[in-house]
Design a protein around this motif. Structure first.
Motif, PDB file in Angstrom:
ATOM      1  N   SER A 129      30.364  41.596  49.857  1.00 29.70           N
ATOM      2  CA  SER A 129      29.532  42.796  49.793  1.00 29.70           C
ATOM      3  C   SER A 129      28.287  42.520  48.963  1.00 29.70           C
ATOM      4  O   SER A 129      28.269  41.631  48.100  1.00 29.70           O
ATOM      5  N   ASP A 396      31.800  50.306  44.300  1.00 33.33           N
ATOM      6  CA  ASP A 396      30.896  49.164  44.461  1.00 33.33           C
ATOM      7  C   ASP A 396      30.271  48.775  43.122  1.00 33.33           C
ATOM      8  O   ASP A 396      30.105  47.590  42.820  1.00 33.33           O
ATOM      9  N   SER A 399      32.789  46.870  41.177  1.00 32.23           N
ATOM     10  CA  SER A 399      32.907  45.502  41.695  1.00 32.23           C
ATOM     11  C   SER A 399      31.781  44.632  41.170  1.00 32.23           C
ATOM     12  O   SER A 399      31.989  43.474  40.787  1.00 32.23           O
ATOM     13  N   SER A 423      36.070  42.323  46.675  1.00 35.38           N
ATOM     14  CA  SER A 423      35.582  42.788  47.978  1.00 35.38           C
ATOM     15  C   SER A 423      36.742  43.140  48.892  1.00 35.38           C
ATOM     16  O   SER A 423      36.752  44.184  49.553  1.00 35.38           O
TER      17      SER A 423
END
Length: 585
Positions: A129, A396, A399, A423
């Motif tokens: 990602s 996100d 992450s 991910s």
């Protein structure tokens, strides 16, 4: 399989009017590539000439196989850091064994990429990602910058974690070489000025905007030339202990490959795989962003071949892992490159440099190379992506932060592995918690919407549940739990309608869960129905025992399922007159 041809497409359709742009871009990129090649080789723990070697044949190889017209291939900061991280436990930096391992790493990376290209695995470009890549590159940039402090300040620092490096720096402040630090600080100040202020200043002096931008991007070469001349004239390398590059061997490298051993392959296959993955993702991102500006098309499968061939060529010529560089590619694009011929021009000019001009770098201070690296990598620290991800999707953003922290605290390889794991974990978590909505009919239409979002009509005794995700082993139990929860709050239910418009796949576990659900509901006199089942899913469902039992309860549209449950034969395009419809706010 790919059809490999001797002449690439761009060469067969080459036009005379492109020559000037490709020649100009090739010259400008070469001027930019020289200091970067020297600096990134130092970052990788290699002699400076290895960076030069990695800047010749890889450009030609990519031109033969790649699809980007403007991607500039060569040594880059992140791949250099990953090379150093992979080789540090195996050999001493700068030794013949270390160089041989770097060549082997490039070969393994190239073979992996080329094989992946032949197998059409271009989807790997989207494997990580954007937040994870951003966190990895930002963490690597910080790690690189801190690692260059010893060269920038002329103070010996032990290799280790970022914490160890900073602690050792604080303990060794009194050992900083003031002349080295002054030269490095001046280089950083000049490079930062050139990045932010030089182009506007040149424009005010009458230089066209495009040329002014070019001049600002060539500032690293100006810094290298000025510092080299100053050190050679003053002799501060001898009188003040300023570390310099020293003699750089001239002449082209001998072509060949190091001998392979199983112990070496065992220690390098994982780093080679990670370098391949990160380098490919980074290259395709740069190539696609530039291609969009000209309406061109990038083919990820061919890019695997191009980057793979470039790494194999680097290994054959004594180089180390290479990939597409962002800054050089932007300069190549802006300088007017039309085709990869610009890269071939750069390769030819770099050959001339290697053959007879390496003596010019003997008095080049290491502190200036460190300054160019620090200024270059600070531009890679991506705060905007973190800010946007935090506002839009906290998962996100988390992450990104965890990958960033993993690189800094655990190391480069561990950081990217953590990013890959994150991910996949985010993907699995999201798909294992599918959004499911009870829907009703928008009055006067055949459209059905979430009862919590729209004013809709529902039928007493019927629960219409839309599933917004494919059903598989990780989320099948969530459907069962959702149905049981709805039945508990609606004991009068006589029918459950599963709307499967978003279900693209049913695996064996999900099929078993639906089979058990249908039997359980039937034992309670509750009818299970399906609607809007996609063709491929229906094709696999029909032959199963569940499909056979439900063949009369699978409806083309949700509207037809509602009409069937209401017991009316109204045509699909006419509003039903059934009085049992009730409004749901």
């Amino acid at each position: 399989m790919h059809k490999l041809v001797l002449l690439p497409d761009w060469l067969r359709r080459y036009q005379r009017r492109w020559i000037s742009g490709d020649l100009t871009a090739g010259l400008i990129v070469t001027v930019m590539l020289i200091p970067q090649s020297l600096a990134y080789a130092m970052l990788a723990g290699l002699p400076p000439q290895v960076g030069l070697y990695a800047s010749v044949l890889p450009l030609v190889a990519y031109a033969m196989f790649g699809t980007s017209m403007t991607l500039a291939v060569g040594p880059v900061a992140v791949a250099s850091l990953m090379t150093a991280s992979a080789l540090a436990p195996l050999a001493t930096a700068g030794t013949a064994e270390y160089i041989a391992l770097a060549v082997l790493l490039a070969l393994l990376s190239g073979l992996m990429l080329f094989a992946a290209g032949l197998l059409r695995m271009g989807f790997l470009a989207y494997f990580l990602s954007h937040p994870v890549i951003s966190g990895f590159i930002s963490g690597s940039a910080v790690l690189i910058a801190i690692g260059q402090l010893k060269s920038l300040l002329g103070v010996p620092l032990p290799s280790g974690s970022i914490v160890d490096t900073l602690a050792a720096l604080l303990a060794s402040i009194d050992r900083i070489n003031p002349v080295t630090a002054m030269i490095g600080g001046a280089a950083i100040a000049f490079l930062l000025f050139a990045r932010r202020r030089l182009a506007p200043l040149l424009e005010t002096l009458g230089l066209p905007s495009k040329q002014a931008q070019m001049m600002s991007r060539l500032a690293p070469m100006a810094a290298v030339i000025a510092a080299t001349v100053a050190v050679a004239q003053t002799g501060v390398d001898r009188t003040a202990g300023v570390s310099v590059v020293g003699a750089v061997p001239s002449g082209l490298p001998a072509l060949g490959l190091p001998s392979l051993g199983w112990s070496q392959l065992n220690g390098l296959w994982l780093p080679a795989l990670l370098i391949s993955l990160v380098g490919f993702v980074e290259s395709v991102s740069v190539a696609q962003s530039l291609a969009l500006k000209r309406g061109e098309r990038i083919r990820p499968d061919r890019e695997l071949l191009g980057i793979g061939a470039a790494n194999i060529a680097s290994a054959v010529s004594g180089g180390y892992p290479v990939t597409g560089g962002f800054a050089r590619s932007v300069v190549n694009f802006s300088a007017g490159a039309h085709t990869p011929a610009a890269g071939v021009v750069s390769a030819m000019l770099m050959t001339i440099v290697i053959a007879g001009m390496t003596g010019w770098f003997e008095s080049l201070p290491h502190t200036v190379l460190a300054a160019t690296i620090i200024v270059a990598v600070t531009a890679l620290i991506d705060i905007d992506t973190l800010r946007q991800a935090w506002r839009y999707d906290k998962a996100d953003a988390l992450s990104l932060l965890l990958t960033f922290g993993g690189v800094l605290l655990l190391g480069v390889e561990e950081g990217i592995l953590l990013g890959v794991a994150l991910s996949l974990a985010v993907l699995v978590w999201r798909s294992s918690h599918p959004h499911m909505a009870v829907v009703g009919r928008v009055p006067g239409t055949e459209h059905f919407r979430n009862i919590d979002r729209q004013q809709v009509e529902t039928l007493p005794g019927l629960i219409a549940l839309r599933i917004d995700e494919s059903l598989y082993f990780a989320n099948a139990h969530m459907l069962e739990e959702k149905v049981e929860s709805l039945l508990a709050s609606h004991p009068e239910t006589r029918g459950i309608l599963l709307i499967m418009s978003a279900v693209n796949q049913l695996d064996a576990t999900a099929l078993g869960a639906l089979t058990d659900l249908e039997k359980d509901l039937a034992s309670r006199n509750i009818c299970l129905q399906f609607s809007e089942v996609k063709g491929p899913v229906l094709d696999r469902l029909r032959p199963t025992p569940l499909g056979q039992r439900m063949k009369d309860r699978i409806f083309l549209s949700t509207h037809q399922a509602f009409l069937a449950f209401a017991g009316t034969d109204s045509p699909p395009n006419e509003p039903t007159r059934d009085t049992r419809w009730i409004s749901t706010p």
